[in-house]
Design a protein around this motif. Structure first.
Motif, PDB file in Angstrom:
ATOM      1  N   LEU A  54      -3.065   6.881   2.218  1.00  0.00           N
ATOM      2  CA  LEU A  54      -4.218   6.876   1.319  1.00  0.00           C
ATOM      3  C   LEU A  54      -5.228   5.804   1.728  1.00  0.00           C
ATOM      4  N   ILE A  55      -4.726   4.616   2.058  1.00  0.00           N
ATOM      5  CA  ILE A  55      -5.597   3.491   2.395  1.00  0.00           C
ATOM      6  C   ILE A  55      -6.205   3.649   3.791  1.00  0.00           C
ATOM      7  N   LEU A  56      -5.375   4.056   4.759  1.00  0.00           N
ATOM      8  CA  LEU A  56      -5.836   4.101   6.148  1.00  0.00           C
ATOM      9  C   LEU A  56      -6.643   5.346   6.487  1.00  0.00           C
ATOM     10  N   GLN A 262       0.080  15.470   2.031  1.00  0.00           N
ATOM     11  CA  GLN A 262      -0.132  15.583   0.591  1.00  0.00           C
ATOM     12  C   GLN A 262      -1.427  14.894   0.172  1.00  0.00           C
ATOM     13  N   VAL A 263      -1.728  13.755   0.802  1.00  0.00           N
ATOM     14  CA  VAL A 263      -3.000  13.080   0.521  1.00  0.00           C
ATOM     15  C   VAL A 263      -4.156  13.999   0.867  1.00  0.00           C
ATOM     16  N   PHE A 264      -4.121  14.586   2.061  1.00  0.00           N
ATOM     17  CA  PHE A 264      -5.218  15.450   2.489  1.00  0.00           C
ATOM     18  C   PHE A 264      -5.277  16.728   1.651  1.00  0.00           C
ATOM     19  N   SER A 299      -4.917  10.076  -7.285  1.00  0.00           N
ATOM     20  CA  SER A 299      -3.590   9.516  -7.036  1.00  0.00           C
ATOM     21  C   SER A 299      -2.920   9.072  -8.331  1.00  0.00           C
ATOM     22  N   GLY A 300      -3.729   8.593  -9.285  1.00  0.00           N
ATOM     23  CA  GLY A 300      -3.164   8.200 -10.574  1.00  0.00           C
ATOM     24  C   GLY A 300      -2.536   9.376 -11.294  1.00  0.00           C
ATOM     25  N   THR A 301      -3.172  10.537 -11.211  1.00  0.00           N
ATOM     26  CA  THR A 301      -2.631  11.725 -11.862  1.00  0.00           C
ATOM     27  C   THR A 301      -1.345  12.181 -11.190  1.00  0.00           C
TER      28      THR A 301
END
Length: 579
Positions: A54-56, A262-264, A299-301
């Protein structure tokens, strides 16, 4: 603008755009896909690579795509004329989103099926004794029978698991046993497509208003079911499993690949969708602020929804007397086993079940709006002289939805879940998104130029954003995505669903789905190099020069003139008031 071509739409307010993003952030990718990947990959262990990615890569790529759309006012295909040699990225993204739209709406069909099944005095998945149940079926509160010959051999299955396998899916033995179409599921799928079309047929002016409801209402029901979930016996054990990382799983390439993609997937990165949504913004919109808010909600959800899934898994494990990792089959249907189990434990269960699956439908609808709009926008901007006249866009959207529905019928057969898994694993996530993101970062960070794109963003925002984002485009994001891709190849294992291992030809078909998207990038490169005149060096130099810069200048000029006109009007109003 040519005569007869309709003017390109824009969001009617800044809130429309933010709610469209947030509506997408609380989609099924968060409360359906995220929990089942956590369960599959060892609970808390999955959260570590997820946060790193998520960060990178996740947030930097999100900012890139939205700002690209806003800067060019174009969909995914034509926006990449900003770096013509990499315009294949747009084609690849549209194909990926097309595959996602096909199988994502199948999930909506499942949700409609469960909602209709809820209108009974007793929920059918809460009890055994139905014609689809086996002698191994156990209801909530009953202990599983353990074989005397092998204490680890579980011979019983929960009623909710059997309802999913034998009533909803009517699951066959494998990919080569397609069986017949489950017509009740097919009708639910058709209903899902009709609702989606009615919500997007008028473009963002209709879908932009629908999200006011679909983006906010589900939180209420999700919270109500969560409160019930965490109060069930054994819930604490499930939450502990969710939050406690098994560090030994970090050596599995599948965990990293699932976390990265999953992030994407949940952010819709690499599919051209965010570029399409950003393209409807006005030039001076603060997309950077909106991207940060969107990231926090997205991401919080996912994290929030995980508590509900694992609290109920803990309850099921306690009732059945088995470890949490063995309580249900890890797969795309996990949510349709665990969520029904949760609502079955609530007072007035049929009412809560109907409301809950209505919430699932709302969650899926606003995500599907985004997916459909992303593909349609890209094609309409590609051929505006044909598709932006009269009602042609609405007709085109209807034709596209009809074709996707017909293709989706392959996933509501008796062997449909195996086809669904292939699409989810190979076409809409996995390696394809990683490689698309690598190409995006290389195109903007190196060929177009990080500093040059920062200048473009500054002209829209009025300030220069954190340099970390640019460093990620040039170094961290492509390196991290390449690491995950290589790590996954080295640790590659054949795809499976439960105990069923996909045959070689099935996996080959999956890789073919991946190839159809990815080959667009080198194919467009080769085509443009052949079509362009000059030496190889001269051709390459020409193909990194934006083809839309003049258009962008015109938009900036219009924006400045509009701003000056607004100031003049305000000045005249003040003079009249003083007079």
């Amino acid at each position: 603008m040519a005569e007869g071509i309709n003017k390109r739409e824009t969001w009617t307010s800044k809130v429309d755009f933010l709610l469209a993003l947030m509506g997408f952030s609380i989609g099924l990718g968060n409360i359906w896909r995220f929990p089942y990947l956590c369960f599959k990959n060892g609970g808390g262990c999955f959260l570590i690579p997820y946060v790193i990615c998520l960060i990178l890569a996740g947030v930097p790529a999100l900012v890139l795509e939205i700002s690209l759309g806003q800067y060019t006012s174009q969909g995914a295909i034509t926006a990449w004329k900003i770096c013509p040699i990499f315009q294949g990225i747009g084609y690849a993204g549209v194909l990926v989103m097309q595959y996602v739209n096909i199988y994502y709406t199948v999930i909506l069909g499942w949700a409609f099926y469960y909602m209709f099944a809820s209108f009974q005095s007793s929920l059918p998945w809460s009890r055994c004794g139905n014609k689809w149940n086996t002698p191994n079926c156990v209801e909530s509160g009953e202990k599983l029978n353990i074989s005397e010959q092998n204490a680890s051999a579980i011979t019983s299955v929960s009623a909710s698991q059997e309802y999913w396998d034998y009533r909803v899916l009517r699951l066959s033995g494998g990919l080569d046993e397609a069986g017949q179409v489950n017509w009740d599921l097919a009708l639910c799928l058709l209903l899902a497509w009709i609702v989606c079309y009615l919500c997007v047929c008028k473009g963002i002016k209709s879908s932009g208003k629908v999200v006011y409801f679909t983006a906010t209402a589900p939180y209420i029901l999700l919270t109500a079911v969560l409160i019930r979930g965490v109060t069930l016996p054994g819930a604490a054990d499930g939450i502990k499993f969710y939050l406690t990382p098994d560090l030994s799983r970090l050596g599995d390439g599948r965990v990293w690949l699932d976390a990265g993609t999953q992030v994407f997937f949940s952010y819709s990165i690499g599919t051209g969708t965010m570029t399409a949504l950003g393209s409807y913004n006005k030039y001076k919109n603060n997309f950077y602020r909106d991207s940060i808010i969107f990231s926090l909600f997205n991401s919080g959800t996912s994290f929030y929804g995980g508590f509900l899934i694992f609290s109920v898994l803990g309850f099921m494990a306690k009732n059945q007397g088995v470890p949490i990792k063995d309580v249900a089959k890890a797969g795309p249907g996990l949510a349709f086993i665990v969520y029904p189990e949760a609502v079955a434990q609530m007072p007035l269960a049929p009412l809560w079940s109907a409301l809950f699956f209505f919430m699932i439908i709302l969650l899926g609808l606003d995500s599907e709006f985004v997916g459909i709009e992303g593909v349609v926008t890209a094609v309409v901007d590609w051929y505006p002289q044909y598709l932006r006249r009269g009602y042609r866009k609405e007709i085109f959207t209807a034709v596209v939805c009809a074709v996707w529905f017909l293709l989706g019928l392959s996933m509501v057969t008796e062997g449909g879940m195996y086809v669904f898994q292939l699409f989810d694993h190979y076409s809409g996530s996995g390696s394809v998104l990683l490689l698309v993101v690598i190409c995006q970062c290389l195109a903007i960070g190196w060929l177009y130029g990080r500093n040059r794109f920062y200048d473009n963003m500054e002209s829209m925002l009025g300030f220069r954003i954190n340099p970390w984002i640019g460093w990620c485009w040039c170094f961290f994001a492509p390196s991290f995505c390449a690491f995950i891709f290589i790590f996954n190849l080295v640790t590659y294992q054949p795809m499976s669903y439960g105990k069923y291992v996909y045959p070689g030809w099935g996996q080959a078909f999956g890789w073919l789905l991946t190839a159809t998207s990815l080959t667009c990038i080198p194919a467009v490169m080769i085509y443009k190099l052949i079509k362009t005149t000059g030496t190889i060096r001269e051709r390459l130099n020409k193909l990194i020069i934006p083809e839309i810069e003049e258009k962008r200048d015109e938009i900036e000029l219009e924006d400045r003139e509009g701003h000056q006109a607004a100031l003049l009007t305000k000045d005249n109003d003040e003079k009249e008031q003083k007079a």
